[in-house]
Design a protein around this motif. Structure first.
Motif, short mmCIF file in Angstrom:
data_model
loop_
_atom_site.label_atom_id
_atom_site.label_comp_id
_atom_site.label_asym_id
_atom_site.label_seq_id
_atom_site.Cartn_x
_atom_site.Cartn_y
_atom_site.Cartn_z
N VAL A 67 -33.30 -87.51 10.08
CA VAL A 67 -33.65 -87.31 11.49
C VAL A 67 -32.42 -86.92 12.30
N ALA A 68 -31.30 -87.61 12.09
CA ALA A 68 -30.11 -87.33 12.89
C ALA A 68 -29.58 -85.93 12.66
N ASP A 69 -29.67 -85.44 11.42
CA ASP A 69 -29.18 -84.09 11.13
C ASP A 69 -30.16 -83.02 11.58
N ALA A 70 -31.46 -83.25 11.39
CA ALA A 70 -32.45 -82.23 11.72
C ALA A 70 -32.73 -82.16 13.22
N GLU A 71 -32.65 -83.30 13.89
CA GLU A 71 -32.97 -83.34 15.31
C GLU A 71 -31.91 -84.15 16.05
N PRO A 72 -30.71 -83.59 16.18
CA PRO A 72 -29.60 -84.34 16.79
C PRO A 72 -29.91 -84.76 18.22
N ARG A 73 -29.32 -85.88 18.58
CA ARG A 73 -29.54 -86.46 19.89
C ARG A 73 -28.99 -85.56 20.99
N PHE A 74 -29.74 -85.42 22.07
CA PHE A 74 -29.25 -84.68 23.24
C PHE A 74 -28.27 -85.56 23.99
N PRO A 75 -27.13 -84.99 24.39
CA PRO A 75 -26.21 -85.80 25.22
C PRO A 75 -26.81 -86.03 26.59
N GLU A 76 -26.37 -87.10 27.22
CA GLU A 76 -26.78 -87.33 28.60
C GLU A 76 -26.23 -86.21 29.48
N PRO A 77 -26.98 -85.78 30.49
CA PRO A 77 -26.45 -84.72 31.37
C PRO A 77 -25.22 -85.21 32.12
N TRP A 78 -24.27 -84.31 32.32
CA TRP A 78 -23.10 -84.67 33.12
C TRP A 78 -23.52 -84.91 34.56
N ARG A 79 -22.99 -85.97 35.13
CA ARG A 79 -23.23 -86.26 36.54
C ARG A 79 -21.93 -86.75 37.17
N PRO A 80 -21.70 -86.45 38.42
CA PRO A 80 -20.51 -86.99 39.10
C PRO A 80 -20.59 -88.52 39.16
N GLU A 129 -24.72 -94.39 17.53
CA GLU A 129 -24.26 -93.12 18.10
C GLU A 129 -25.37 -92.08 18.13
N ASP A 130 -26.20 -92.05 17.08
CA ASP A 130 -27.28 -91.07 17.02
C ASP A 130 -28.54 -91.54 17.73
N GLY A 131 -28.63 -92.84 18.04
CA GLY A 131 -29.85 -93.37 18.62
C GLY A 131 -31.00 -93.39 17.65
N VAL A 132 -30.69 -93.47 16.34
CA VAL A 132 -31.72 -93.43 15.29
C VAL A 132 -31.62 -94.68 14.43
N ALA A 133 -32.77 -95.26 14.11
CA ALA A 133 -32.85 -96.41 13.21
C ALA A 133 -33.91 -96.14 12.17
N ALA A 134 -33.77 -96.78 11.00
CA ALA A 134 -34.75 -96.61 9.94
C ALA A 134 -34.99 -97.93 9.24
N VAL A 135 -36.22 -98.11 8.79
CA VAL A 135 -36.65 -99.31 8.07
C VAL A 135 -37.21 -98.88 6.73
N ALA A 136 -36.89 -99.63 5.69
CA ALA A 136 -37.46 -99.41 4.36
C ALA A 136 -37.91 -100.75 3.80
N LEU A 137 -39.18 -100.86 3.39
CA LEU A 137 -39.75 -102.09 2.89
C LEU A 137 -40.52 -101.82 1.60
N ALA A 138 -40.32 -102.66 0.59
CA ALA A 138 -41.04 -102.51 -0.67
C ALA A 138 -41.39 -103.89 -1.21
N ASN A 139 -42.48 -103.95 -1.98
CA ASN A 139 -42.91 -105.24 -2.54
C ASN A 139 -42.71 -105.27 -4.05
N GLY A 187 -41.83 -96.81 5.02
CA GLY A 187 -40.65 -96.36 5.75
C GLY A 187 -41.01 -96.10 7.19
N ALA A 188 -40.05 -96.26 8.08
CA ALA A 188 -40.28 -95.98 9.50
C ALA A 188 -38.97 -95.56 10.15
N VAL A 189 -39.08 -94.78 11.22
CA VAL A 189 -37.92 -94.30 11.97
C VAL A 189 -38.16 -94.55 13.45
N ALA A 190 -37.11 -95.00 14.13
CA ALA A 190 -37.16 -95.19 15.58
C ALA A 190 -36.07 -94.35 16.22
N ARG A 191 -36.37 -93.85 17.41
CA ARG A 191 -35.35 -93.19 18.24
C ARG A 191 -35.27 -93.93 19.56
#
Length: 462
Positions: A338-351, A310-320, A36-40
């Motif tokens: 990952v998305a529930d335990a470590e939610p994505r930070f929103p981008e800072p507001w900018r003009p 939306e969460d910026g999270v991906a996961a892979v699962a591989l089995a033989n 298994g693997a996770v990407a952010r």
């Protein structure tokens, strides 16, 4: 405060939860090994594995066969041809690839599995027999390739992706493998994604359903069927590919074209309302979020890649293992953890950038009325606008600025529709015109350009 960009590792508690999920998947799924693997945001931040052999666990660089995940790569090649103007998705197949016997189906229908083709090939089980037994397209399609009326319903078809692979070869003038390597794998740095296995790689096994014994599965080259399921890949490569599916990459496909692939191409079948299919991409609603990616299986292997854009999270699962490990459920769980335990930070507001600070645009913001329905219009980046209801549910849409004035709808009910400002002879704004609907500054103000006119007596009580 720590910058969100510095969070390139997961919390220990999150890593333990991920490791536990992979351990349960390997044990309950009775798989010789499981990765298994996770990407952010396109970068792998965790990987873990379990194996039935002590001290010999695979890692994120171990190749597994990914089966129908190959279809996403094939779809990317087709979308590249479209973006280069070499074909249109609404073109009939016959325009570019003649003599198939199903030339009236469109390229879009093949991509979205709505062409009405059979799910499998005639003859022996194609996944367990050499591709040389299907030397020609007629061997893949058979005498009656169309089972459904084209364009009417979703019906998954492996032969359909054989046709798309042959289409790529015909238009490009090179093999599907050459096109894939030069146009997708090399630009994205997917050096461990290959047509044939390259060590280190896992062997494929069948586990007896009623006893803890196993036997090796054959590994056949699929020949013409390769564009439907041939590839081998690793968890690390698939995490990198997940970043491309979320954001695009102009060296391969733009963000807009990748987003188009993720858009549902047809309604799902009966009883399948949790998911759907785009243009080469599976869609799933799970745990309150939308996942995009694909599942895959071939004798000896099961695989899954899910991305929550939306969460910026991906996961892979591989089995033989041929069956047992439920990789789609595991990959979805890895995303959720990952998305529930470590939610994505929103981008800072900018003009807005100074170039987008246009006084004429600013004067268009605020409330507008379609009849008595209240909407608000606000500005976005690059002179885009958003029109959304101020109360209750309604037709919210984002619009991209057009070079000749006005905006084109990108989402929702108004996708593809044009929003324009209508001005009076003196240059002042009269109303907004959206697909013939009139939006005015006041609800039914006398003298406004409301189709059908406004009662001269005006508003009144009982």
């Amino acid at each position: 405060m720590t910058s969100p960009s510095s969070f390139d590792v997961l919390l220990p508690s999150t890593e333990r939860a991920l490791s536990h999920r992979v351990a349960v998947a390997q044990s309950e799924g009775r798989s010789p090994s499981f990765v298994g693997a996770v990407a952010r945001d396109g970068a792998m931040v965790w990987s873990g594995s379990r194996s039935c052999v002590d001290g010999h666990a695979p890692d994120a660089d171990t190749q597994y066969r990914i089966g129908s995940l190959t279809k996403v790569f094939t779809a990317v090649l087709v979308m590249r041809l479209r973006d280069e103007g070499l074909l249109d998705l609404n073109d009939p197949l016959e325009k570019h690839l003649s003599g198939t016997g199903v030339g009236e189906v469109t390229i879009a229908q093949l991509l979205g599995h709505t062409a009405g083709l059979a799910a499998e090939t005639p003859g022996p089980w194609w996944e367990r027999t050499p591709g040389t037994t299907r030397a020609e397209l007629v061997d893949v399609l058979g005498e009656e390739p169309l089972l459904q009326t084209a364009g009417r319903r979703y019906h998954y078809s492996n032969p359909g992706y054989t046709l798309l692979g042959s289409l790529v070869e015909k238009v490009r003038g090179m093999s599907w493998e050459e096109a894939l390597r030069g146009e997708v794998l090399e630009p994205l740095g997917l050096t461990r994604t290959t047509v044939q296995p390259v060590a280190p790689y896992a062997g494929g096994w069948a586990v007896h359903p009623w006893a803890d014994v196993m036997l090796p599965e054959p590994t056949e080259h699929l020949g013409l069927m390769a564009p439907a399921g041939q590839l081998w890949s690793t968890a690390e490569d698939l995490c990198r590919f997940a970043g491309f599916l979320a954001r695009g990459d102009d060296r391969v496909l733009s963000a807009a074209s990748v987003e188009e692939m993720r858009t549902p191409a047809a309604p799902p079948g009966a009883g399948e309302w949790e998911g759907g299919y785009g243009l080469g991409v599976q869609l799933l609603r799970k745990d309150g979020r939308t996942l995009i990616g694909h599942t895959g299986s071939l004798p000896g292997f099961v695989a899954c890649l899910w991305v929550s854009v939306e969460d910026g999270v991906a996961a892979v699962a591989l089995a033989n293992a041929t069956s047992g490990p439920l990789t789609p459920a595991v990959a979805a769980d890895l995303v959720r953890i990952v998305a529930d335990a470590e939610p994505r930070f929103p981008e800072p507001w900018r003009p807005l950038p100074e170039a987008d600070d246009d006084q004429e645009l600013l004067e268009l913001t605020g409330p507008w009325y379609w009849g008595t329905y209240a909407f608000g219009l606000r500005l976005g980046s690059e002179r885009s606008v958003v029109l959304e209801p101020l109360r209750g549910a309604g037709r919210r849409a984002t619009f991209r600025a057009l070079t000749d004035g006005g905006w084109i709808g990108l989402t929702g009910y108004y996708a593809g529709e044009t929003l324009r400002v209508v001005r009076r002879p003196d240059g002042s704004v009269s109303h907004l015109d959206l697909a013939s609907f009139v939006f005015t500054r006041e609800p039914y103000e006398r003298g406004d350009a409301v189709p059908g006119g406004v009662d001269e007596a005006g508003w009144r009580g009982l």
